[in-house]
Design a protein around this motif. Structure first.
Motif, PDB file in Angstrom:
ATOM      1  N   LEU A   1       0.830  -1.214   0.000  1.00  0.00           N
ATOM      2  CA  LEU A   1       0.000   0.000   0.000  1.00  0.00           C
ATOM      3  C   LEU A   1       0.859   1.257   0.000  1.00  0.00           C
ATOM      4  O   LEU A   1       0.497   2.266  -0.621  1.00  0.00           O
ATOM      5  N   HIS A   2       2.000   1.207   0.673  1.00  0.00           N
ATOM      6  CA  HIS A   2       2.899   2.365   0.661  1.00  0.00           C
ATOM      7  C   HIS A   2       3.571   2.515  -0.705  1.00  0.00           C
ATOM      8  O   HIS A   2       3.832   3.634  -1.161  1.00  0.00           O
ATOM      9  N   LEU A   3       3.826   1.397  -1.370  1.00  0.00           N
ATOM     10  CA  LEU A   3       4.354   1.479  -2.733  1.00  0.00           C
ATOM     11  C   LEU A   3       3.320   2.085  -3.673  1.00  0.00           C
ATOM     12  O   LEU A   3       3.668   2.825  -4.603  1.00  0.00           O
ATOM     13  N   GLU A   4       2.041   1.767  -3.442  1.00  0.00           N
ATOM     14  CA  GLU A   4       1.000   2.348  -4.283  1.00  0.00           C
ATOM     15  C   GLU A   4       0.956   3.868  -4.139  1.00  0.00           C
ATOM     16  O   GLU A   4       0.656   4.588  -5.094  1.00  0.00           O
ATOM     17  N   VAL A   5       1.230   4.362  -2.940  1.00  0.00           N
ATOM     18  CA  VAL A   5       1.332   5.815  -2.754  1.00  0.00           C
ATOM     19  C   VAL A   5       2.412   6.369  -3.671  1.00  0.00           C
ATOM     20  O   VAL A   5       2.224   7.357  -4.377  1.00  0.00           O
ATOM     21  N   MET A   6       3.567   5.717  -3.670  1.00  0.00           N
ATOM     22  CA  MET A   6       4.705   6.192  -4.462  1.00  0.00           C
ATOM     23  C   MET A   6       4.482   6.011  -5.960  1.00  0.00           C
ATOM     24  O   MET A   6       5.055   6.744  -6.776  1.00  0.00           O
ATOM     25  N   SER A   7       3.647   5.042  -6.332  1.00  0.00           N
ATOM     26  CA  SER A   7       3.410   4.821  -7.764  1.00  0.00           C
ATOM     27  C   SER A   7       2.578   5.933  -8.385  1.00  0.00           C
ATOM     28  O   SER A   7       2.371   5.959  -9.599  1.00  0.00           O
ATOM     29  N   GLY A   8       2.122   6.873  -7.544  1.00  0.00           N
ATOM     30  CA  GLY A   8       1.462   8.052  -8.081  1.00  0.00           C
ATOM     31  C   GLY A   8       2.435   9.134  -8.506  1.00  0.00           C
ATOM     32  O   GLY A   8       2.027  10.159  -9.058  1.00  0.00           O
ATOM     33  N   ALA A   9       3.725   8.911  -8.241  1.00  0.00           N
ATOM     34  CA  ALA A   9       4.747   9.901  -8.641  1.00  0.00           C
ATOM     35  C   ALA A   9       5.913   9.256  -9.376  1.00  0.00           C
ATOM     36  O   ALA A   9       6.665   9.957 -10.057  1.00  0.00           O
ATOM     37  N   PHE A  10       6.086   7.940  -9.221  1.00  0.00           N
ATOM     38  CA  PHE A  10       7.171   7.205  -9.886  1.00  0.00           C
ATOM     39  C   PHE A  10       6.550   6.039 -10.639  1.00  0.00           C
ATOM     40  O   PHE A  10       5.738   5.296 -10.095  1.00  0.00           O
ATOM     41  N   SER A  11       6.946   5.869 -11.889  1.00  0.00           N
ATOM     42  CA  SER A  11       6.299   4.837 -12.708  1.00  0.00           C
ATOM     43  C   SER A  11       6.740   3.425 -12.339  1.00  0.00           C
ATOM     44  O   SER A  11       6.034   2.460 -12.628  1.00  0.00           O
ATOM     45  N   ARG A  12       7.915   3.294 -11.681  1.00  0.00           N
ATOM     46  CA  ARG A  12       8.387   1.962 -11.269  1.00  0.00           C
ATOM     47  C   ARG A  12       9.055   2.080  -9.901  1.00  0.00           C
ATOM     48  O   ARG A  12      10.038   2.808  -9.752  1.00  0.00           O
ATOM     49  N   VAL A  13       8.525   1.370  -8.922  1.00  0.00           N
ATOM     50  CA  VAL A  13       9.084   1.409  -7.571  1.00  0.00           C
ATOM     51  C   VAL A  13       9.160  -0.011  -7.017  1.00  0.00           C
ATOM     52  O   VAL A  13       8.442  -0.918  -7.461  1.00  0.00           O
ATOM     53  N   TYR A  14      10.040  -0.186  -6.036  1.00  0.00           N
ATOM     54  CA  TYR A  14      10.128  -1.488  -5.365  1.00  0.00           C
ATOM     55  C   TYR A  14      10.616  -1.287  -3.939  1.00  0.00           C
ATOM     56  O   TYR A  14      11.153  -0.238  -3.579  1.00  0.00           O
ATOM     57  N   THR A  15      10.409  -2.306  -3.131  1.00  0.00           N
ATOM     58  CA  THR A  15      10.938  -2.324  -1.769  1.00  0.00           C
ATOM     59  C   THR A  15      11.407  -3.738  -1.453  1.00  0.00           C
ATOM     60  O   THR A  15      10.940  -4.713  -2.065  1.00  0.00           O
ATOM     61  N   PHE A  16      12.324  -3.850  -0.500  1.00  0.00           N
ATOM     62  CA  PHE A  16      12.903  -5.143  -0.139  1.00  0.00           C
ATOM     63  C   PHE A  16      13.196  -5.066   1.358  1.00  0.00           C
ATOM     64  O   PHE A  16      14.121  -4.389   1.777  1.00  0.00           O
ATOM     65  N   GLY A  17      12.386  -5.741   2.154  1.00  0.00           N
ATOM     66  CA  GLY A  17      12.588  -5.637   3.592  1.00  0.00           C
ATOM     67  C   GLY A  17      11.803  -6.661   4.370  1.00  0.00           C
ATOM     68  O   GLY A  17      11.082  -7.492   3.803  1.00  0.00           O
ATOM     69  N   PRO A  18      11.903  -6.599   5.703  1.00  0.00           N
ATOM     70  CA  PRO A  18      11.231  -7.593   6.550  1.00  0.00           C
ATOM     71  C   PRO A  18       9.728  -7.369   6.621  1.00  0.00           C
ATOM     72  O   PRO A  18       9.247  -6.231   6.596  1.00  0.00           O
ATOM     73  N   THR A  19       8.996  -8.461   6.701  1.00  0.00           N
ATOM     74  CA  THR A  19       7.556  -8.425   6.927  1.00  0.00           C
ATOM     75  C   THR A  19       7.231  -9.443   8.019  1.00  0.00           C
ATOM     76  O   THR A  19       8.017 -10.344   8.294  1.00  0.00           O
ATOM     77  N   PHE A  20       6.035  -9.304   8.611  1.00  0.00           N
ATOM     78  CA  PHE A  20       5.719 -10.076   9.816  1.00  0.00           C
ATOM     79  C   PHE A  20       4.303 -10.629   9.731  1.00  0.00           C
ATOM     80  O   PHE A  20       3.377  -9.931   9.317  1.00  0.00           O
ATOM     81  N   ARG A  21       4.134 -11.881  10.115  1.00  0.00           N
ATOM     82  CA  ARG A  21       2.819 -12.519  10.174  1.00  0.00           C
ATOM     83  C   ARG A  21       2.702 -13.274  11.499  1.00  0.00           C
ATOM     84  O   ARG A  21       3.562 -14.104  11.810  1.00  0.00           O
ATOM     85  N   ALA A  22       1.645 -13.023  12.236  1.00  0.00           N
ATOM     86  CA  ALA A  22       1.440 -13.693  13.529  1.00  0.00           C
ATOM     87  C   ALA A  22       0.687 -15.001  13.332  1.00  0.00           C
ATOM     88  O   ALA A  22      -0.356 -15.238  13.933  1.00  0.00           O
ATOM     89  N   GLU A  23       1.240 -15.858  12.474  1.00  0.00           N
ATOM     90  CA  GLU A  23       0.641 -17.170  12.239  1.00  0.00           C
ATOM     91  C   GLU A  23       1.123 -18.135  13.313  1.00  0.00           C
ATOM     92  O   GLU A  23       2.321 -18.313  13.506  1.00  0.00           O
ATOM     93  N   ASN A  24       0.188 -18.773  13.983  1.00  0.00           N
ATOM     94  CA  ASN A  24       0.539 -19.715  15.048  1.00  0.00           C
ATOM     95  C   ASN A  24       0.894 -21.064  14.425  1.00  0.00           C
ATOM     96  O   ASN A  24       0.160 -22.039  14.522  1.00  0.00           O
ATOM     97  N   SER A  25       2.039 -21.083  13.764  1.00  0.00           N
ATOM     98  CA  SER A  25       2.448 -22.274  13.014  1.00  0.00           C
ATOM     99  C   SER A  25       3.939 -22.524  13.191  1.00  0.00           C
ATOM    100  O   SER A  25       4.734 -21.585  13.229  1.00  0.00           O
ATOM    101  N   GLN A  26       4.287 -23.786  13.319  1.00  0.00           N
ATOM    102  CA  GLN A  26       5.691 -24.179  13.386  1.00  0.00           C
ATOM    103  C   GLN A  26       6.067 -25.047  12.183  1.00  0.00           C
ATOM    104  O   GLN A  26       7.060 -25.772  12.219  1.00  0.00           O
ATOM    105  N   SER A  27       5.283 -24.968  11.126  1.00  0.00           N
ATOM    106  CA  SER A  27       5.517 -25.818   9.960  1.00  0.00           C
ATOM    107  C   SER A  27       6.779 -25.385   9.216  1.00  0.00           C
ATOM    108  O   SER A  27       7.328 -24.309   9.450  1.00  0.00           O
TER     109      SER A  27
END
Length: 522
Positions: free
Chosen positions: A232-258
């Motif tokens: 969603l933050h990239l979509e903000v930037m896509s209103g001013a830059f025709s090509r954008v990307y990000t590469f970083g950590p993301t988090f999910r609170a999934e109760n899984s040990q698979s």
């Protein structure tokens, strides 16, 4: 007066002489030839051959003999260790597997074919000792990924995991290089956010450990969470830059040990403006996959070979096939047909089951189908049958990959109700679909997921209204009010990419410090 002048001259002369001797000593000391410090990767390639050099690292093996001492030293710069040959007089009881050393000597050609260069040591200094009895890794033992996973603070000392970390580093470089070469602007999207991009509710809420604010008052004034996606933050930037990307950590609170899930992982995400075609997105996905994979194979050949020979034998053939073939494209409807015509017994329950005779206990509310329909779809009695509209499970994704020749395959046009609010409505009937696409790969299943974004304000507003989110995402609607353009994007799980090219089965073995349910040891 003359005596005073003579005394002053004498003191000045003495001081000058002292300074001259001191300066001469300093010049001699700093002009002494000091050994050049080499990384092991430089030494094993023959850099500074014949020169006096210094190597620093950790002992991987020790072999004392009557006249000589042989060490293998590694500093993490390469899979190959440097052989050190020294007089037995330099042997030290502290020279053990895992000890940290600083070795000075002359780099020479080795008479042995397995290693072209070796270091003839004239000095070995043990910087940090290591008790070989308590150290969990032993000389000449090949430890499995499962075993070394027990020691997250020490497993970087093993060949397999140090290779993994070098591959991971090079793959990171490859991803950034691809986007830079193709005109994308990198955006540092926030780790703390008030948005739930995926809408799954599996969020880690962020609050100060010792709040100083008034009781009940939130630090950010609104609920804040660790990000599940930077889209969603990239979509903000896509209103001013025709090509954008990000590469970083993301988090999910999934109760899984698979073996498939982590609470913290890395995502590569991109947005492309001025596009109304899924083909534009699939081209970026495929090109990035090929570019990053080829870069890793070229720059980490020895490390990748270690995995393909000793960890996942035969997987190199799969990787080569992925690079040689174009990625086929299936629609979701075609995928459902392929799965329903398969003779494979899927383990995961599906939405509907069909029975020739009366259904067993527990299935009384499900559907009865005539034998003619079953026979026309080549379905056995009591077998699972996927209904159009159900979500695909990992086993279904892997089956589709095998059906297409065990190469990556794109699946497009998923049911509209399966996708988040931002996915573009295809406005098709009777099968209502969204302009969404997943990239499925061997051994993993879904690697990338993306879609065209809904740029039509009325349709987007209606869907947010149905979900009761219109006020929450009023800023998102503003993006459509002020200079909106058709656009789309995707995300790729970086750890899954590494699993795909290396053949590693457990996602916890391709990240330095895995975080998952009930496990955060460091």
């Amino acid at each position: 007066m003359f005596q005073s002048a003579a005394k002053t001259l004498s003191v000045a002369t003495t001081t000058a002489a002292t300074l001259t001797r001191g300066t001469s000593f300093s010049i001699r000391r700093y002009c002494q030839k000091t050994p050049a410090t080499l990384r092991v990767s430089e030494a094993v390639s023959g850099a500074k051959l014949g020169a006096n050099v210094k190597v620093q690292g950790w002992v991987r093996s020790v072999r004392p003999q009557k006249a000589n001492l042989f060490l293998h030293v590694n500093d993490g710069s390469s899979l190959q260790s440097l052989q050190v040959v020294a007089s037995s007089e330099l042997d030290d009881p502290l020279l053990t597997l895992g000890s940290a050393v600083e070795v000075t000597g002359t780099l020479r050609k080795s008479p042995r074919q397995r290693q072209p260069f070796e270091l003839e040591a004239d000095r070995i200094h043990v910087v940090g000792d290591c008790d070989p009895v308590d150290f969990p890794f032993k000389i000449k033992e090949r430890h499995s990924l499962e075993y070394i996973r027990q020691f997250p603070h020490l497993r970087c000392r093993t060949n397999a995991f140090s290779s993994l970390l070098r591959i991971r580093s090079e793959a990171t470089t490859a991803v950034h290089s691809y986007f830079k070469e193709n005109g994308f602007v990198q955006i540092h999207t926030p780790v703390i956010t008030s948005n739930d991009c995926e809408g799954a509710g599996e969020l880690f809420q962020v609050e100060p450990s010792s709040p100083n604010n008034e009781e009940g008052e939130k630090f950010f004034s609104v609920p804040a969470f660790l990000t599940v996606s930077g889209q969603l933050h990239l979509e903000v930037m896509s209103g001013a830059f025709s090509r954008v990307y990000t590469f970083g950590p993301t988090f999910r609170a999934e109760n899984s040990q698979s073996r498939r899930h982590l609470a913290e992982f890395y995502m590569v995400e991109a947005e492309v403006s001025f596009t109304q075609s899924l083909e534009d997105l699939t081209k970026v996905m495929e090109d990035m996959f090929r570019s990053a994979t080829e870069h890793v194979l070229a720059h980490c050949a020895e490390d990748v070979d270690l995995f393909h020979k000793h960890v996942t034998p035969g997987h190199r053939d799969t990787v080569d096939a992925m690079l040689k073939n174009r990625f086929p494209v299936l629609t979701y409807s075609e995928a459902i047909d392929i799965l329903n015509q398969s003779s494979q017994k899927f383990a995961f329950p599906t939405d509907v089951r069909f029975f020739i005779n009366s259904p067993p206990d527990g299935y009384l509310s499900l559907l009865y189908v005539s034998p003619l329909i079953l026979l026309s779809h080549n379905i056995d009695r009591g077998s699972s049958f996927l209904q159009w509209g159900c979500d695909l499970q990992t086993e279904h994704e892997k089956h589709l990959v095998k059906h297409c020749g065990n190469i990556p395959v794109f699946v497009t046009d998923y049911p509209y109700d399966l996708k988040p609010f931002y996915a573009r409505d295809n406005l098709d009937h009777p099968e209502h679909t969204a302009a969404a696409v997943d990239l499925l790969v061997p051994g993993v299943g879904e690697l990338c997921g993306g879609s065209l974004r809904e740029e039509r304000l009325d349709l987007l507003k209606a869907r947010l209204g149905e979900a009761g989110l219109e006020d929450t995402y009023s800023w998102y609607l503003d993006l459509r009010r002020f200079g909106s353009v058709p656009h789309g994007g995707f995300g790729m799980g970086f750890e899954r990419f590494l699993q795909c090219i290396l053949g590693v089965d457990n996602i916890k073995d391709v990240i330095a410090f895995p975080r998952f349910s009930h496990s955060c040891p460091l």
